[in-house]
Scaffold this motif. Structure first.
Motif: not given
Length: 401
Positions: A304-310
């Motif tokens: 349910g959340k946004r994980i960013r590249e890196g």
């Protein structure tokens, strides 16, 4: 609970044991939690905390999205919160195809036959160790018993001379006990590496009937290559603490669990056939290697959340092993628990290389404890290692009865 006050990047947070109450809260309220950086957080950046069993398993089983090496523009990664220069070079910090190559060579030494061949000697040594205990004496079980068999076992595996094992174990212990002082910790790492190089040269010149000699001389089937000195040093530096420290913590934690739940010890005495499930429950209950880290290789939605590249993504196997959605009565130590699909040895391509050896050691030690008819009573307050990566007892004062 004020979750902002608990710093998972600080080893002192774990000086009284694993913070189960905090993770129980996380599993219920914020199963994917963003941990803001603190004054002691490595690299000065935050990281994600994954606490539920299903989510932990998802991260482990998706190395394309969650890398053991690095991700996106990040040039360093690894399996701890801190970015490690060894990422992409050491077996547990690599992805396929390099991981597959390294694992294929090392697996030659860790065959079922090779591990099974250790049982008679480990049992002989355990019996001799327990025979040296006297009823009425006070001992530190964590040092006198729990540390002995795993360090002796890993020294047999690695072909380390008997007289060197306590020195190596002390170097590892001191390095782990000083997690906030990188200068001190790195000095002990260098000592272990220097020792490993000497051992590698000796094995290469004169192979011995030990597993490490097999690995030094093993060749990759696809191209006939062997492991380089750097790869062998890295393997030694990985296996000695992983093999000795984690099983040491499991043995001492297992005894403490039996002391706190004496009905379970009586149950095992009455039905020794429960030893197989008892070993698995000890691993679930203690989970010495309590977390790992991965790096997100791309932007993605998760829980349910946004994980960013890196982004750094930590997943906590200890929390997963107490997940109410996976285990009935997860905070009850039950030696007959079945099924018990714990993550104490991880899962997927990075499933613990030494799991068979750890299971053998736990089974032998507790079988011989049963046979010895010795008992143990608390004779002081257990002391925990102030470390967030390898959680366990550094001291367990008991009286032999």
């Amino acid at each position: 609970m004020d979750i902002a006050r608990l710093d998972l990047s600080d080893g002192q947070t774990f000086a009284q044991g694993f913070p189960h109450a905090f993770f129980t809260w996380l599993r219920e309220h914020e199963p994917l939690y963003w941990h803001e950086p603190t004054a002691v957080t490595p690299d000065g950046e935050g990281f994600w905390v994954v606490s539920r069993y299903a989510d932990v398993d998802s991260v482990i089983m998706d190395p394309q999205a969650f890398s053991s090496d690095k991700g996106g523009a990040r040039t360093a990664g690894g399996t701890t919160i801190k970015d490690e220069l060894s990422a992409g070079k050491v077996m547990n910090q690599t992805d396929d195809p390099l991981h597959k190559r390294l694992r294929a060579i090392v697996n030659e030494g860790f065959s079922v036959r090779a591990i099974s061949a250790l049982e008679a000697e480990l049992r002989r040594r355990t019996r001799a160790l327990l025979a040296g205990l006297t009823r009425g004496e006070h001992i530190d079980f964590a040092l006198r018993v729990a540390r002995e068999i795993p360090t002796q076992a890993i020294c047999i595996v690695l072909g380390v001379p008997e007289e060197d094992r306590l020195t190596l174990a002390d170097w590892i212990d001191h390095g782990i006990a000083a997690p906030s002082d990188e200068v001190i910790a790195e000095e002990y790492v260098r000592k272990v590496r220097r020792y490993a190089q000497g051992l590698i040269e000796a094995k290469r010149a004169a192979p011995q009937p030990d597993i490490f000699s097999t690995i030094v001389h093993a060749r990759f089937a696809a191209d006939g290559s062997t492991l380089s000195d750097h790869e062998l040093r890295s393997f030694f530096g990985l296996l000695f603490p992983a093999g000795a420290e984690t099983t040491t913590r499991a043995i001492s934690g297992g005894l403490l669990s039996f002391m706190q739940a004496p009905a379970q010890w009586a149950r095992l005495q009455n039905d020794p056939a429960l030893m197989r499930t008892a070993v698995e429950e000890i691993v679930r209950w203690t989970t010495p290697s309590c977390y790992k880290r991965r790096t997100a290789t791309r932007d993605l939605s998760f829980a349910g959340k946004r994980i960013r590249e890196g982004d750094k993504v930590t997943f906590w196997e200890m929390s997963a092993n107490r997940d109410e959605h996976m285990f009935e009565r997860p905070f009850e130590f039950d030696i007959a628990r079945n099924p018990n699909k714990h993550l104490g040895f991880g899962a997927g391509v990075h499933f613990c290389l030494g799991s068979s050896l750890a299971r053998l050691e736990l089974r032998v030690v507790f079988e011989e404890l049963l046979a010895s008819r010795l008992g143990f009573e608390a004779a002081g307050t257990p002391q925990w290692m102030p470390n967030n990566r390898l959680v366990g007892l550094k001291s367990l004062p008991v009286r032999v009865v």
